[in-house]
Scaffold this motif. Sequence first.
Motif, PDB file in Angstrom:
ATOM      1  N   CYS A  58       0.848  -1.181   0.000  1.00  0.00           N
ATOM      2  CA  CYS A  58       0.000   0.000   0.000  1.00  0.00           C
ATOM      3  C   CYS A  58       0.888   1.236   0.000  1.00  0.00           C
ATOM      4  CB  CYS A  58      -0.892  -0.022   1.237  1.00  0.00           C
ATOM      5  SG  CYS A  58      -1.852   1.489   1.482  1.00  0.00           S
ATOM      6  N   VAL A  60       0.041   4.030   0.958  1.00  0.00           N
ATOM      7  CA  VAL A  60      -0.306   4.890   2.092  1.00  0.00           C
ATOM      8  C   VAL A  60       0.356   4.386   3.371  1.00  0.00           C
ATOM      9  CG1 VAL A  60      -2.204   5.920   3.413  1.00  0.00           C
ATOM     10  CG2 VAL A  60      -2.506   5.404   0.968  1.00  0.00           C
ATOM     11  N   CYS A  61       0.069   3.138   3.757  1.00  0.00           N
ATOM     12  CA  CYS A  61       0.567   2.615   5.034  1.00  0.00           C
ATOM     13  C   CYS A  61       1.788   1.713   4.865  1.00  0.00           C
ATOM     14  CB  CYS A  61      -0.542   1.858   5.761  1.00  0.00           C
ATOM     15  SG  CYS A  61      -0.975   0.277   4.995  1.00  0.00           S
ATOM     16  N   CYS A  91      -5.359  -2.611  -0.110  1.00  0.00           N
ATOM     17  CA  CYS A  91      -5.012  -2.561   1.307  1.00  0.00           C
ATOM     18  C   CYS A  91      -6.262  -2.851   2.133  1.00  0.00           C
ATOM     19  CB  CYS A  91      -4.463  -1.187   1.671  1.00  0.00           C
ATOM     20  SG  CYS A  91      -3.969  -1.076   3.405  1.00  0.00           S
ATOM     21  N   ARG A  93      -6.629  -2.035   5.290  1.00  0.00           N
ATOM     22  CA  ARG A  93      -6.863  -1.063   6.361  1.00  0.00           C
ATOM     23  C   ARG A  93      -7.959  -0.081   5.964  1.00  0.00           C
ATOM     24  NH1 ARG A  93      -2.433  -0.126  10.208  1.00  0.00           N
ATOM     25  NH2 ARG A  93      -0.712  -1.485   9.617  1.00  0.00           N
ATOM     26  N   CYS A  96      -6.917   3.474   5.088  1.00  0.00           N
ATOM     27  CA  CYS A  96      -6.292   3.760   3.795  1.00  0.00           C
ATOM     28  C   CYS A  96      -7.318   3.940   2.683  1.00  0.00           C
ATOM     29  CB  CYS A  96      -5.319   2.646   3.414  1.00  0.00           C
ATOM     30  SG  CYS A  96      -3.853   2.602   4.456  1.00  0.00           S
TER      31      CYS A  96
HETATM   32 ZN   LIG Z   1      -2.731   0.851   3.529  1.00  0.00          ZN
END
Ligand SMILES: [Zn+2]
Length: 425
Positions: A58, A60-61, A91, A93, A96
């Motif tokens: 990902c 983002v994370c 992802c 999460r 995200c």
């Molecule tokens: Zn993520």
Amino acid sequence: MAPYDSDSSGAEDNDFQETNVLLGYASEDAQGEEISRLGGQPTWLDPSKPPSAALARCKVCKDLMVVLLQLNAELPDRYPGHERRLYVFACRRKSCRRKEGSIRAIRGLRVSPDAVAAAKESQETKPKEVTVIPKASTLGLGEALFGAKPTSSSSSGGNPFASASTNPFAPKPTTTSTNPFAAPAPTPAAPEPKPTPVEVKEEKLPKSFAETLSLNLPPATPAPPPEPWPADSSLLPKSYPVRWIAEADYEQLDPEPAPISQKTQIMDIDSGEGSSSGGGKEDKEVFESSMDTVFQKFADRVGQNPEQVIRYEFAGQPLLYSKSDAVGKMLYAKDGEGEAKVKGGKGGMPRCGNCGGGRVFEVQMTPQAIQELEGEEEDLDGMDWGTVIVGVCERDCQERGVEGGEGGYLEEWAGVQWEELSVKR
Ligand SMILES: [Zn+2]
Ligand SMILES: [Zn+2]
């Protein structure tokens, strides 16, 4: 690009029109399918040589993501000797969601040494030419991809590609289909395949040409060293359950115009009245009305075959979920008649980051895929995208440094249209 319905080949069937879009359906029963599926763990071209794990992180994370879609995307007529797979990762999460890079696409490719040699030879003996993709050639792709049974209308001897790919689920192309000179005639009207190298085009060039071409591109940022794929799958986030895409068929549409919702009609009338007063308000109303029409078209079209989980048409047009978000603005265009259309071909999508070639639409996921992936889960706060559109390099280029017979992996373009938070419709 012509609209779908102008390409209908369902002349024998007065009730439905067939489009060039291949719809994939999910089931728990593999029915012999070994590659194409929703969910599960990714299976790589060469299990001993997975891609860099960085491709599936990902943005983002930075966590590893899980498979939404894995697709056998071999196109033996267009890319003979190319073993292709598409992967869409997401992802898990919630934090995200709706963020750029939380859903990513990868194209896996293994080119047979024969195809590499043939393309190299073609490049040396032929001047560079502009690639024209014959739309009709998509007619044979479905069988190659999903083993779609030809419908009565499309299999009545008019499809010259039907015999070229007898085993649609074979992980490797047959020797027949790896022959680069067995390329199909460009239209179904010419059923005689011509055994000439004319069809070997720029799009099948070996990586050596991609490297040459790359000299003309801005210097790419140095690739980070490959990151080993986790050997222990227990280190990966929990995958979604496997739903095999073992069935596919060309889209059939009711030729009757889809009923337009009352709300949309009212909005159209409103925008018409606004035109007499002029000004920015009018434009806004027209825009809002048109936006609703785009979603309405998505809902109506998908609703005609509600079980579809993917829509496939190489170099076709994606069905937009919205025209007002970033992806919609990128791909949506209007022709002279004010008819809403998605930009065809290379329109809008960012170019291939590996070779600089144009990108074309290949496949998109529908909300029904979410139902299939999350069906077993209690969590009602599930994924909230409306569609994921995958655009791929039209040259089907190979990762640099990957030789014939080896598998390479490249990031492709994943355009995510998120579900609208406030429903205006
Ligand atoms: Zn993520
Ligand atoms: Zn490329």
